[in-house]
Design an enzyme around this catalytic site. Structure first.
Site, short mmCIF file in Angstrom:
data_model
loop_
_atom_site.label_atom_id
_atom_site.label_comp_id
_atom_site.label_asym_id
_atom_site.label_seq_id
_atom_site.Cartn_x
_atom_site.Cartn_y
_atom_site.Cartn_z
N LYS A 1 34.68 60.93 51.56
CA LYS A 1 35.00 61.76 50.39
C LYS A 1 36.00 60.98 49.54
CE LYS A 1 34.39 65.88 48.48
NZ LYS A 1 34.90 67.08 49.19
N ASN B 1 48.67 53.79 52.39
CA ASN B 1 48.99 53.62 53.80
C ASN B 1 48.05 54.46 54.67
OD1 ASN B 1 51.23 51.80 53.75
ND2 ASN B 1 52.52 53.46 52.97
N HIS C 1 43.71 48.70 48.88
CA HIS C 1 44.25 49.38 47.70
C HIS C 1 43.13 49.76 46.73
CE1 HIS C 1 47.98 47.29 49.08
NE2 HIS C 1 48.44 48.49 48.82
N ARG D 1 11.01 15.44 33.23
CA ARG D 1 12.38 15.86 32.88
C ARG D 1 12.60 15.87 31.37
NH1 ARG D 1 17.22 13.76 36.78
NH2 ARG D 1 16.62 14.87 38.68
N VAL D 2 11.86 15.02 30.65
CA VAL D 2 11.99 14.96 29.19
C VAL D 2 10.62 15.23 28.59
CG1 VAL D 2 12.58 13.57 27.19
CG2 VAL D 2 13.89 13.32 29.31
N ARG E 1 54.28 55.72 55.13
CA ARG E 1 53.45 55.74 56.32
C ARG E 1 53.69 57.00 57.15
NH1 ARG E 1 50.23 52.14 57.74
NH2 ARG E 1 51.11 50.86 56.09
#
Length: 526
Positions: free
Chosen positions: A277, A420, A526, A64-65, A440
């Site tokens: 599309k 919608n 959205h 580790r070191v 809608r």
């Protein structure tokens, strides 16, 4: 110009390592190294100095070191143009390190193969990022390399400048180095968040690797690029392109929309085709065969299908490929394509054919994000599917068996249409789609009008919405939208419910003899 006299190499990915080190050694560069990297270089006959010998400090704590030492970081951070730095380095016996080649412990790969907690923690690199950051900070004097792909650029610079690197190269490599450590830390923080079931941590770190520069963005005056995040999800970002022109920004966006929708249909339950599309489906169908599904999907809106994206949920076959190739198509994406299908499409040089090797799991959790001014808007993926077991009948008449099947189908499609949304479906195929309207009722009118146009094009006496079902992505705020569905000839409707006028809408359905179910699940997109 900075001459390269001493290099430190410590890599987990040893691609090209020996060739690169041999080229350095031929220039008289002293090589420092650690562990497996040192062994690989010695095995190639190169003279290597162990970092422990260079520092006079052994590796400790199970490795580790080993590089966290002043003779390493002093050699990287010391400024050769500051007299006080030079004096201090001499006083402490610190020599310059001019080139650092480090790639990190394979943390991401360790996570990807499902390693346990302890093994994953041990694959968090400490010394590597520290050396990279030190070298990158002092790029005026030190060259840092974090990817084997950059070996050739370093060698070219050395050849062109007598064994020295230019400031321009060092700055570019320093920028790449910091991007790499940032991505590495993002992977670690993301893993911790997942282990702690923290979907939205206080600080969200996202990272991506650039996969391609695109010709332009949504429009020619915008620039764009594709970045991959490493999420293990089959799709357009990881697909293999077998033929065709370069994919554009819009191609990628639309193909993703098509493939995510077609994945809603389990291939074990039959073939499915989606035509998209401008990120909205204009035809979706299931069938006895893939060709049958294609014919039904195309009938929904053959005009909009021109120049569209086609996604299929199973291996693309010759017959379906021949049918698709009869109209202008931008992209076809499939889990696989057989040799006959590939041969058919090879005649269409510009058509892009993508194979992904599988389908994305529509129920797999994940995050989706979009940008706001100065912000990221992040949410979990919409993983809810259509399940008739959750349908709640609200009208006097209950839907018949075929109506229930078509309602499930329509709800699956509506989930992937911009709000919608109104979707008409009949016998496992869309027969009218209205998308992205502010009202809608306008979405319903557009869906009906498209069905009328498709019927006229097919020489039918009446639109296929006659005897169809319809789905809405959100509740009907008034009964006027339902009135359009009745006019179109729908016999059953699925909607989430939840409007203060639900009673009025249900009464209108009863008056028209419609069956109506509430799903209890909204699918705004959205």
């Amino acid at each position: 110009m900075i001459m390269i006299a001493r290099a430190l190499l410590s890599v987990s990915d040893k691609t090209g390592l020996v060739e690169f080190a041999l080229a350095l050694a031929e220039r008289g560069v002293e090589l420092l190294s650690t562990g497996g990297t040192a062994k690989a270089l010695r095995d190639a006959g190169l003279k290597v100095i162990e970092v422990a010998d260079h520092t006079g400090s052994p590796e400790i704590l199970d490795g580790r070191v080993k590089t966290l030492h002043p003779k390493v970081h002093g050699g990287l951070l010391g400024r050769r143009d500051v007299a006080d730095h030079v004096v201090q380095m001499q006083e402490h016996g610190i020599g310059n390190i001019d080139l650092v080649v480090v790639n990190l412990y394979p943390f991401e790969a360790t996570v990807a193969r499902g390693a346990d907690w302890d093994e994953t923690i041990e694959n968090i690199d400490i010394g590597g990022p520290a050396m990279i950051r030190s070298a990158a900070k002092n790029h005026d004097h030190v060259t840092v390399v974090v990817e084997p792909a950059d070996y050739k650029d370093v060698l070219a610079d050395l050849s062109a400048h007598g064994g020295a690197t230019t400031l321009g190269l060092r700055r570019r490599l320093a920028a790449k180095a910091y991007a790499r450590t940032a991505a590495y830390d993002a992977a670690i923080s993301g893993w911790f968040a997942k282990q702690l079931d923290d979907t939205f941590p206080e600080r969200l770190s996202l990272a991506g690797a650039r996969a391609a520069m695109l010709r332009y963005g949504e429009n020619p005056h915008q620039s764009a690029a594709l970045y991959v995040t490493g999420e293990k999800r089959p799709g357009v970002a990881t697909a293999k392109q077998l033929q065709g022109k370069e994919l554009s920004y819009n191609n990628l966006n639309d193909t993703d929309a098509a493939f995510e929708l077609v994945a809603e249909f389990d291939p074990a339950e039959g073939p499915a085709v989606v035509i998209v599309k401008h990120a909205n489906p204009c035809g979706v169908a299931t069938g006895e065969t893939l060709l049958d599904a294609w014919d039904k999907a195309l009938m929904c809106d053959p005009v909009s299908a021109f120049g569209g994206i086609v996604a299929v949920n199973s291996t693309l076959d010759k017959e379906t490929a021949e049918a698709i190739s009869r109209i202008f198509t931008e992209v076809i994406v499939a889990p696989e394509a057989d040799e006959d299908a590939r041969a058919v499409l090879a005649a269409k040089k510009n058509l892009r054919l993508l194979v992904t090797g599988g389908l994305p799991d529509p129920k797999a959790p994940g995050l989706v994000a979009k940008t706001l001014a100065g912000a990221l808007l992040v949410q979990t993926r919409d993983t809810l599917g259509a399940d008739s077991a959750r349908f709640e009948v609200k009208t006097k008449r209950s839907p018949a068996e075929q109506e229930i099947a078509d309602l499930e189908f329509a709800v699956k499609v509506a989930k992937h249409v911009k709000s919608n949304t109104i979707v008409f479906a009949k016998n496992g195929a869309t027969v009218g789609i209205g998308a992205g309207q502010m009202s809608r009722v306008d979405s319903a009118r557009i869906a009906f009008r498209k069905a009328q146009d498709a019927a006229k094009a097919a020489g039918l006496e009446e639109p296929l919405t006659k005897g169809s079902v319809a789905a809405s992505d959100a509740f009907f705020p008034f009964a006027d939208g339902l009135d359009v569905l009745v006019e179109a000839g729908a016999t059953a409707v699925a909607q989430p419910g939840g409007s203060i006028r639900d009673g009025e809408v249900i009464a209108a359905a009863d008056a028209a003899g419609l069956a109506m179910v509430f799903t209890g699940e909204r699918h705004f997109r959205h």
